[in-house]
Design a protein around this motif. Structure first.
Motif, PDB file in Angstrom:
ATOM      1  N   LEU A   1      43.431  42.714  37.533  1.00 26.72           N
ATOM      2  CA  LEU A   1      43.710  41.939  38.741  1.00 26.72           C
ATOM      3  C   LEU A   1      45.053  42.348  39.328  1.00 26.72           C
ATOM      4  O   LEU A   1      45.972  42.725  38.600  1.00 26.72           O
ATOM      5  N   ALA A   2      45.149  42.257  40.639  1.00 23.38           N
ATOM      6  CA  ALA A   2      46.438  42.452  41.296  1.00 23.38           C
ATOM      7  C   ALA A   2      47.406  41.408  40.743  1.00 23.38           C
ATOM      8  O   ALA A   2      46.981  40.302  40.376  1.00 23.38           O
ATOM      9  N   PRO A   3      48.692  41.728  40.661  1.00 17.66           N
ATOM     10  CA  PRO A   3      49.645  40.788  40.061  1.00 17.66           C
ATOM     11  C   PRO A   3      49.559  39.369  40.636  1.00 17.66           C
ATOM     12  O   PRO A   3      49.566  38.388  39.883  1.00 17.66           O
ATOM     13  N   ARG A   4      49.460  39.232  41.935  1.00 14.05           N
ATOM     14  CA  ARG A   4      49.397  37.891  42.534  1.00 14.05           C
ATOM     15  C   ARG A   4      48.104  37.169  42.149  1.00 14.05           C
ATOM     16  O   ARG A   4      48.107  35.973  41.862  1.00 14.05           O
ATOM     17  N   ALA A   5      47.003  37.899  42.142  1.00 16.57           N
ATOM     18  CA  ALA A   5      45.716  37.298  41.766  1.00 16.57           C
ATOM     19  C   ALA A   5      45.750  36.865  40.300  1.00 16.57           C
ATOM     20  O   ALA A   5      45.195  35.801  39.950  1.00 16.57           O
ATOM     21  N   LEU A   6      46.402  37.646  39.451  1.00 13.37           N
ATOM     22  CA  LEU A   6      46.535  37.277  38.041  1.00 13.37           C
ATOM     23  C   LEU A   6      47.354  35.995  37.911  1.00 13.37           C
ATOM     24  O   LEU A   6      46.976  35.071  37.181  1.00 13.37           O
ATOM     25  N   LEU A   7      48.466  35.933  38.613  1.00 11.47           N
ATOM     26  CA  LEU A   7      49.303  34.732  38.580  1.00 11.47           C
ATOM     27  C   LEU A   7      48.513  33.519  39.058  1.00 11.47           C
ATOM     28  O   LEU A   7      48.550  32.446  38.431  1.00 11.47           O
ATOM     29  N   ASP A   8      47.775  33.661  40.146  1.00 17.78           N
ATOM     30  CA  ASP A   8      46.974  32.553  40.657  1.00 17.78           C
ATOM     31  C   ASP A   8      45.938  32.104  39.631  1.00 17.78           C
ATOM     32  O   ASP A   8      45.699  30.905  39.445  1.00 17.78           O
ATOM     33  N   LYS A   9      45.314  33.066  38.965  1.00 15.53           N
ATOM     34  CA  LYS A   9      44.294  32.749  37.968  1.00 15.53           C
ATOM     35  C   LYS A   9      44.904  32.010  36.780  1.00 15.53           C
ATOM     36  O   LYS A   9      44.342  31.036  36.274  1.00 15.53           O
ATOM     37  N   VAL A  10      46.048  32.474  36.317  1.00 18.22           N
ATOM     38  CA  VAL A  10      46.713  31.862  35.165  1.00 18.22           C
ATOM     39  C   VAL A  10      47.227  30.468  35.511  1.00 18.22           C
ATOM     40  O   VAL A  10      47.061  29.531  34.723  1.00 18.22           O
ATOM     41  N   GLU A  11      47.812  30.317  36.674  1.00 17.11           N
ATOM     42  CA  GLU A  11      48.392  29.036  37.048  1.00 17.11           C
ATOM     43  C   GLU A  11      47.366  28.090  37.661  1.00 17.11           C
ATOM     44  O   GLU A  11      47.602  26.893  37.750  1.00 17.11           O
ATOM     45  N   GLY A  12      46.232  28.634  38.131  1.00 16.59           N
ATOM     46  CA  GLY A  12      45.235  27.860  38.848  1.00 16.59           C
ATOM     47  C   GLY A  12      44.530  26.895  37.984  1.00 16.59           C
ATOM     48  O   GLY A  12      44.070  25.873  38.154  1.00 16.59           O
TER      49      GLY A  12
END
Length: 85
Positions: free
Chosen positions: A74-85
């Motif tokens: 995943l793109a870094p931002r998408a990964l962050l969103d997935k982890v924090e989401g």
């Protein structure tokens, strides 16, 4: 504290981890597939996830229940969103 030069204790108990993993796999509704997200721009993370995939799938197979692990770059931002989401 341990004496200087003494080996570090294991970070986990293999027997306990194996028992917990088997229990999770046998639970009603346990998934047959898992995704393993990692940052797409990190080749070391990709390699680590591929090794994790092999270890988890082999452990599941040895426990009598196949489990498919799919690494998900995943793109870094998408990964962050997935982890924090």
């Amino acid at each position: 504290p341990r004496p200087l030069g003494a080996p570090a204790p294991p970070l986990f108990g293999r027997d306990a981890a194996t028992a917990l993993f088997a229990k999770a796999l046998a639970a009603p509704g346990a998934p047959a597939k898992l995704g393993l997200a990692y940052p797409a721009d990190d080749p070391q993370a990709r390699g680590a996830c591929e090794r994790i995939k092999v270890m988890v799938e082999e452990a599941a197979k040895a426990g009598g229940r196949p489990l498919e692990v799919t690494p998900e770059p995943l793109a870094p931002r998408a990964l962050l969103d997935k982890v924090e989401g």
